[in-house]
Design a protein around this motif. Sequence first.
Motif, short mmCIF file in Angstrom:
data_model
loop_
_atom_site.label_atom_id
_atom_site.label_comp_id
_atom_site.label_asym_id
_atom_site.label_seq_id
_atom_site.Cartn_x
_atom_site.Cartn_y
_atom_site.Cartn_z
N ARG A 24 22.71 17.80 -69.04
CA ARG A 24 23.57 18.74 -68.32
C ARG A 24 24.39 18.05 -67.24
NH1 ARG A 24 25.71 22.97 -70.32
NH2 ARG A 24 24.22 24.37 -71.21
N THR A 25 23.86 16.97 -66.68
CA THR A 25 24.54 16.26 -65.61
C THR A 25 25.68 15.39 -66.12
OG1 THR A 25 22.51 16.21 -64.32
CG2 THR A 25 24.21 14.63 -63.69
N VAL A 26 25.53 14.77 -67.29
CA VAL A 26 26.53 13.80 -67.75
C VAL A 26 27.44 14.32 -68.85
CG1 VAL A 26 25.10 11.85 -67.05
CG2 VAL A 26 25.04 12.63 -69.42
N LEU A 27 27.06 15.39 -69.55
CA LEU A 27 27.86 15.88 -70.67
C LEU A 27 28.71 17.07 -70.23
CD1 LEU A 27 25.10 15.86 -73.44
CD2 LEU A 27 26.85 14.10 -73.02
N GLY A 28 29.97 17.07 -70.65
CA GLY A 28 30.83 18.23 -70.42
C GLY A 28 30.38 19.38 -71.29
N ASP A 29 30.89 20.58 -71.03
CA ASP A 29 30.42 21.78 -71.73
C ASP A 29 30.60 21.70 -73.24
OD1 ASP A 29 29.63 22.91 -69.32
OD2 ASP A 29 31.51 24.01 -69.06
N ALA A 30 31.79 21.34 -73.72
CA ALA A 30 32.02 21.27 -75.16
C ALA A 30 31.17 20.16 -75.79
CB ALA A 30 33.51 21.04 -75.46
N GLU A 31 31.07 19.05 -75.11
CA GLU A 31 30.27 17.92 -75.57
C GLU A 31 28.80 18.32 -75.65
OE1 GLU A 31 30.64 13.32 -74.20
OE2 GLU A 31 30.35 14.79 -72.61
N TYR A 32 28.32 19.02 -74.64
CA TYR A 32 26.93 19.48 -74.61
C TYR A 32 26.64 20.40 -75.80
CZ TYR A 32 22.53 21.32 -72.79
OH TYR A 32 21.21 21.67 -72.63
N ARG A 33 27.53 21.38 -76.02
CA ARG A 33 27.33 22.32 -77.14
C ARG A 33 27.31 21.60 -78.48
NH1 ARG A 33 30.83 25.26 -73.93
NH2 ARG A 33 32.60 24.77 -75.28
N LEU A 34 28.23 20.65 -78.65
CA LEU A 34 28.28 19.87 -79.89
C LEU A 34 26.97 19.13 -80.13
CD1 LEU A 34 29.99 18.62 -82.25
CD2 LEU A 34 30.58 16.82 -80.65
N LEU A 35 26.49 18.45 -79.12
CA LEU A 35 25.26 17.68 -79.27
C LEU A 35 24.03 18.57 -79.34
CD1 LEU A 35 26.15 14.69 -76.96
CD2 LEU A 35 26.09 14.74 -79.45
N LEU A 74 34.38 14.01 -78.23
CA LEU A 74 34.30 15.08 -79.22
C LEU A 74 34.68 14.55 -80.59
CD1 LEU A 74 35.88 17.90 -77.02
CD2 LEU A 74 33.45 17.39 -77.38
N ARG A 75 34.60 15.38 -81.59
CA ARG A 75 34.91 15.00 -82.96
C ARG A 75 35.96 15.94 -83.54
NH1 ARG A 75 32.59 10.51 -82.55
NH2 ARG A 75 30.39 10.21 -83.00
N ALA A 76 36.95 15.35 -84.20
CA ALA A 76 37.94 16.13 -84.93
C ALA A 76 37.27 16.70 -86.19
CB ALA A 76 39.13 15.25 -85.31
N GLU A 77 37.95 17.60 -86.89
CA GLU A 77 37.37 18.19 -88.10
C GLU A 77 36.97 17.14 -89.13
OE1 GLU A 77 39.37 21.48 -89.89
OE2 GLU A 77 39.78 22.40 -87.94
N TYR A 82 37.31 11.56 -80.51
CA TYR A 82 38.43 11.56 -79.57
C TYR A 82 37.91 11.92 -78.19
CZ TYR A 82 38.60 16.69 -79.82
OH TYR A 82 38.30 18.03 -79.75
N LEU A 83 38.69 11.57 -77.17
CA LEU A 83 38.33 11.89 -75.80
C LEU A 83 39.10 13.11 -75.33
CD1 LEU A 83 38.31 8.35 -74.15
CD2 LEU A 83 36.35 9.71 -74.92
N GLN A 84 38.39 14.01 -74.67
CA GLN A 84 39.03 15.15 -74.02
C GLN A 84 38.76 15.01 -72.52
OE1 GLN A 84 38.96 19.19 -75.73
NE2 GLN A 84 37.65 19.65 -73.97
#
Length: 118
Positions: A24-35, A74-77, A82-84
């Motif tokens: 939760r401290t190092v991952l952004g929200d979208a990144e967290y949900r993906l992982l 993040l990951r494209a389809e 890619y970086l956001q």
Amino acid sequence: MRLGIDLEENARIARAMRRPRFCRTVLGDAEYRLLERRGFPVGSVAASWCAKEALGKALGTGVRGFSLREVELLRAENGAPYLQLSGRAAEIAAGVRFSVSVTHTRAYTSVIVIGEAE
């Protein structure tokens, strides 16, 4: 053109992940949900960590001046990484386009970030 690279021992990230707040401290929200959907694989969490470090090196700032959560891997389809960027990270990186490459083995993860002026 700027280049940043980072290499991490997956065991080190696995130890850090034992702390409940690490992701939760190092991952952004979208990144967290993906992982989270993928069960937080250590190599993928390590890749996110490395991407933040490699971006800081490509910017020439290190990981100062922005929050780690503002840099998301993040990951494209098609699966391409890619970086956001958001917040201060996006401000610092304004006018720069980034390419990112990720590789890992059971023991190590590495990320290369290349930044080029738009």
